[in-house]
Design a protein around this motif. Structure first.
Motif, PDB file in Angstrom:
ATOM      1  N   GLY A  17       2.872  -0.891   5.271  1.00  0.00           N
ATOM      2  CA  GLY A  17       2.144   0.147   4.559  1.00  0.00           C
ATOM      3  C   GLY A  17       2.056  -0.271   2.959  1.00  0.00           C
ATOM      4  O   GLY A  17       0.316  -0.316   2.377  1.00  0.00           O
ATOM      5  N   SER A  18       3.283  -1.183   2.032  1.00  0.00           N
ATOM      6  CA  SER A  18       2.935  -1.166   1.060  1.00  0.00           C
ATOM      7  C   SER A  18       2.740  -2.970   1.482  1.00  0.00           C
ATOM      8  O   SER A  18       1.639  -3.499   0.006  1.00  0.00           O
ATOM      9  CB  SER A  18       3.956  -1.485   0.644  1.00  0.00           C
ATOM     10  OG  SER A  18       5.095  -3.164   1.236  1.00  0.00           O
ATOM     11  N   ALA A  19       2.656  -3.818   2.506  1.00  0.00           N
ATOM     12  CA  ALA A  19       1.818  -4.673   1.548  1.00  0.00           C
ATOM     13  C   ALA A  19       0.205  -5.080   2.513  1.00  0.00           C
ATOM     14  O   ALA A  19      -0.356  -5.754   1.250  1.00  0.00           O
ATOM     15  CB  ALA A  19       2.137  -6.162   3.036  1.00  0.00           C
ATOM     16  N   SER A  20       0.097  -3.392   2.881  1.00  0.00           N
ATOM     17  CA  SER A  20      -1.415  -3.885   3.304  1.00  0.00           C
ATOM     18  C   SER A  20      -2.471  -2.569   1.545  1.00  0.00           C
ATOM     19  O   SER A  20      -3.588  -2.622   2.359  1.00  0.00           O
ATOM     20  CB  SER A  20      -2.039  -3.177   4.305  1.00  0.00           C
ATOM     21  OG  SER A  20      -1.485  -1.876   4.543  1.00  0.00           O
ATOM     22  N   SER A  21      -1.590  -2.277   0.746  1.00  0.00           N
ATOM     23  CA  SER A  21      -1.689  -1.700   0.228  1.00  0.00           C
ATOM     24  C   SER A  21      -3.442  -1.779  -1.163  1.00  0.00           C
ATOM     25  O   SER A  21      -2.928  -2.781  -2.024  1.00  0.00           O
ATOM     26  CB  SER A  21      -0.884  -0.674  -0.633  1.00  0.00           C
ATOM     27  OG  SER A  21      -1.377  -0.671  -1.919  1.00  0.00           O
TER      28      SER A  21
END
Ligand code: NA
Ligand code: NA
Lengths: 168, 431, 301
Positions: B54-58
């Protein structure tokens, strides 16, 4: 074997670079779309996926170039067997942690597929597809750490290309 | 106290892993893993993967790799050389001379970028090699960059302010405006410190270039045109509504490529080097961000920051003492967590306490942002420290040490804001 | 004693979160402290798009989701996002009654249960310039943040633009976007009155937040605790709908106080939008199949 591994790391890095361009293209499409009245749905999501792929796929290559950072304060003061022992310890910890990372990234892909997890945005992408980049990247990182571990054990480990850390 | 035990245990684990040379991103993930498995009833693995993905593709993060890329392209052009040639004749009389380019550059770039890591990486790519080559002492070069690049958070646009504004339900536009004067104040404090230091250590600053006539100075200034065009283009794209603050980074990359083509430094070789260099530098940050995201999740499950915040809130302190306690709380927390995590994990508890004490939420937002800025340069977990280590290959404790004066200046700034709240409130009050 | 984590993406002061906190307190009391639920607001645990799978996978025992977000996965999740199908609180309540059994069946297949659902206030049109009919929307920069809002843009000939929630306020200020469809409370929270002049009360739809729980976690509770949860959930639903109405009034007051004009939708705009709604309902029924038809029939009965 050596050449196959290096080709694997570099191949993934090139793929990562292509995705880096992908981030740029997706963001530009969104900007240009507003100026020239066209709409590509889901550019924001695709930019995010590209960014994730760029980050994860380059992990091993960046490690091999010694550009992932670590605290070498203690390591730098050690020599001979003590240094080798400590390098082996930190590499072992890294193998374990990157192994967990790779394993659960693979599970993420499988669960997304099983749960039919689909992006909630305008892109409506089945999430297991972009998540493959994370699974592949972390798997190759695990391979690279095992590679480093074996090299260290054999006393053949060297940092290719990366500048050495300065101590002062 | 059980909480103390858990905290102590995790801190020891963090120091052991970091100290023994385990890569930083993996260390953060390791501590998160240990914490979650031992001190929460949840199992770590699947939650880790979901949250890291979630954070890496945000989407909100996409400006970071693009700004990193922009810096790598500019690094391979003559832009920074030109910029220094153009500025040098004007700053010769100023104590500290070209060292101020870090402060000035960061302040201007802060108006483009919402993140301190992007500011640090982009400005650093241009100033570190030039300043070091010209003989400026590395500890001042790197320290002033580490300190000033945190201004990316305080001068709008700012990701941290958006996160705070949403959590505290205050106007993000007002927060943005409120950050301007404190941001300039901090920049002034940093520059002032450099001047005082330079006056006390005149021998450590390289000799001034030969004097120039005013006409020569003006001619030299024409060297500044490309950099002004580039920065003007990027900032302008936001304010005329061509791009959002996040998208402006893409304008920056295109601008840098055009500039590099114009200066004839764009070749397949330089394009490839910049692209791969940016990919690696971003990848280094991405691994740490992944570890930090997991650590945030783990802290959310264990509830440590929340419980500590509840405890601070329950002390029944006067507003002044409450702020001192909160500053200490966030400074300590900031040693171990990144800024946005601190806000997300504690705001639910802190906001009611702060409101009850009658503290203005806009003012408190600026206060929090400066404290988060401090967290970027406090060891062992400080994102600007990591970026600087990645770029300079120096030891993190050395970098933390040279950034220390700027940390103290931020403490001074917070104190000033407490005694003179108008510094924050004047502009938004006149909106 | 059981301990649950409840993930939500909204801030602690939002009326949904306030309602959930009350639900949690009720559960604690009614179960005699046997079920302790920790609410994690602000997306502190998981971000909005991840919450459903986190509940499904058991990483959080409970979580609050915006149902229409999941339309890509299953068309019926998007039923309350169909423009002008259920366009008042009463209609929305009727729709929820028809929707609930279908949703429960789907979620049961995925190992989850729905405890309650609470609507957001009705959706209107924010616009920087006055609107009389859909023709005024032609070529206008329209924020498309979901498949439905993107389709509306296509049908009225607006230029769909992608702007993230966090940047909405700035995007209106700089002209990156000029119009969007959203509730009064979204605009009040984002202080949109600083940059936008008009809000047309089209009452297009009332999207709902639903509180999901992991079925295994629920089954692991003893019978009295399960009953306590269900009872508290029923209360939370009643309370939540009232809170939504109250939030609607309050937010519209805030917009007015901020200088925004809150206007009823002009007849021509309403008629044009109704046509858009009919087209979209037809398209939706094609995709949703017999299940969708059954839902619409049950709703219109
Ligand atoms: Na900024
Ligand atoms: Na820190």
């Amino acid at each position: 074997m050596r050449r196959a591994l290096d080709a694997l790391y570099d191949g993934c890095a090139w793929l990562a670079a292509v995705f880096m361009i992908g981030v740029l293209v997706m963001v530009l499409l969104s900007v240009l779309g507003r100026q020239f009245n066209f709409h590509v749905p889901g550019t924001d999501a695709y930019a995010g996926y590209s960014m994730a792929a760029a980050g994860f796929l380059a992990l091993a290559h960046t490690l091999k170039r010694n550009e992932h950072i670590r605290v070498t304060l203690v390591l730098g003061k050690l020599t001979g067997g003590a240094r080798r022992g400590m390098e082996l310890w930190s590499l072992s910890a890294a193998v374990l942690l990157s192994g967990l990372f790779a394993w659960f990234s693979l599970r993420l892909v499988m669960q997304s597929h099983e749960f039919n997890d689909i992006s909630t945005g305008n892109d409506a992408t089945p999430l297991w597809i972009p998540q493959l980049g994370m699974a592949l990247g972390t798997l190759v990182l695990l391979i690279a750490f095992v590679d480093e571990w074996v090299l260290e054990l054999r006393g053949q480990r060297q940092h290719i290309g990366g500048p050495e850390t300065r101590h002062e | 106290m059980n909480e103390m035990l858990v905290t102590g245990f995790l801190i020891v684990a963090l120091f052991l892993l970091l100290g023994s040379g385990v890569w930083i991103g993996l260390t953060l993930a390791g501590v998160a893993w240990i914490g979650m498995e031992l001190f929460s009833s949840r199992s770590a693995g699947d939650a880790m993967a979901v949250t890291i993905w979630g954070s890496a593709s945000s989407w909100t993060l996409t400006a970071l790799p693009l700004f990193v890329w922009m810096g790598e392209i500019l690094f391979r052009t003559k832009l920074s050389e030109n910029m220094f040639k153009g500025l040098a004749p004007w700053v010769n009389a100023l104590p500290g001379r070209l060292l101020h380019t870090n402060i000035l550059g960061s302040t201007i770039f802060a108006a483009v970028s919402g993140s301190s890591a992007a500011t640090c990486a982009t400005i650093g790519k241009m100033t570190i090699p030039e300043l070091t080559e010209r003989g400026y002492p590395p500890e001042r070069v790197i320290g002033s960059l580490g300190g000033a690049s945190t201004l990316g958070l305080l001068i709008p646009p700012s990701i941290v302010m958006i996160v705070y504004g949403v959590a505290a339900e205050v106007s993000i536009a007002k927060l943005f405006v409120a950050g301007v004067i404190p941001g300039l104040l901090l920049a002034g404090l940093f520059s002032g410190y450099l001047m005082v230091w330079a006056l006390m250590n005149p021998d450590k600053i390289p000799e001034a270039d030969a004097g120039m006539s005013f006409g020569e100075k003006l001619r030299a200034s024409s060297e500044l045109i490309p950099v002004i065009l580039l920065i003007g283009g990027v900032i302008g794209s936001i304010y005329v509504g061509v791009a959002t603050a996040t998208e402006a980074a893409a304008i920056g990359v295109v601008g840098a490529l055009l500039l590099s083509a114009y200066q004839r430094s764009l070749s397949w070789q330089s394009f490839r080097d910049a692209l791969l260099g940016a990919t690696r530098l971003y990848c280094m940050m991405a691994l740490i961000l992944a570890g930090a995201a997991f650590l945030t999740l783990s802290m959310g499950y264990i509830g440590l920051p929340r419980h500590l915040a509840e405890w601070v809130g329950s002390l029944g302190l006067s507003p002044g003492l409450l702020l001192v306690a909160l500053a200490l709380f966030y400074i300590v927390l900031g040693c171990f967590l990144d800024g946005i995590s601190m806000i997300v994990l504690t705001m639910g508890v802190i906001i009611p306490t702060v409101q009850a004490a009658g503290i203005d939420l806009i003012w408190f937002g600026i206060f929090i942002v400066i404290v988060v800025e401090m967290a970027q340069i406090t060891p062992p977990v400080g994102f600007n420290l990591f970026v600087l280590q990645g770029m300079t290959r120096r030891e993190i404790n050395w970098i933390a040490r040279v950034c220390m004066p700027y940390f103290l200046l931020m403490v001074l700034a917070v104190t000033l804001l407490y005694w003179f709240p108008q510094i924050v409130m004047w502009l938004p009050g006149n909106m | 004693q059981a301990k649950w984590d409840l993930a939500t993406a909204y801030p602690a002061s939002n009326f949904h979160t306030v309602n959930i906190n009350q639900f949690v307190a009720d559960v604690d009391k009614a179960s005699g402290g046997k079920l302790k639920i920790t609410v994690h607001p602000n997306a502190a645990l998981f971000k909005a798009p991840e919450i459903k799978r986190a509940v499904q996978g058991g990483q959080a025992q409970a979580g609050e989701i915006l149902l229409v977000n999941y339309q890509n996965e299953w068309q019926l999740f998007g039923a309350d996002g169909l423009p002008f199908v259920a366009d008042s609180y009463d209609e929305a309540a009727k729709l929820w009654k028809a929707q609930r059994p279908l949703l429960e069946k789907k979620l049961a297949e995925q190992g989850m249960m729905v405890l309650f659902a609470v609507p957001w206030p009705p959706q209107g049109v924010y616009s920087k310039k006055p609107l009389n009919s859909a023709a005024d929307l032609k070529g206008i920069k329209w924020r498309a943040y979901s498949p439905a809002t993107a389709r509306i843009a296509e049908l009225v000939g607006a230029q769909p633009v992608t702007v993230q929630a966090a940047e909405v306020s700035q995007a209106f200020a700089t002209g990156v976007t000029e119009s969007m469809m959203s509730s009064g409370s979204t605009g009040a929270d984002a202080k949109l009155y600083e940059h936008v002049k008009y809000w047309y009360d089209t009452q297009a739809w009332l999207p709902k937040n639903a509180l999901l729980v992991n079925k295994k976690a629920f089954d692991a509770l003893d019978k009295p605790t399960q009953d306590a949860v269900l009872k508290a959930a029923a209360d939370a639903e009643t309370r939540g709908w009232d809170a939504s109405k109250k939030a609607n009034t309050e937010s519209l007051d805030k917009l007015k106080a901020g200088g925004m004009q809150i206007l009823p939708a002009p007849a021509a705009l309403k008629a044009d939008m109704k046509k858009v709604g009919d087209t979209m309902l037809k398209e939706w029924l094609d995709k949703a199949g017999p299940e969708g038809q059954a839902l619409v029939d049950a709703f219109r009965k």
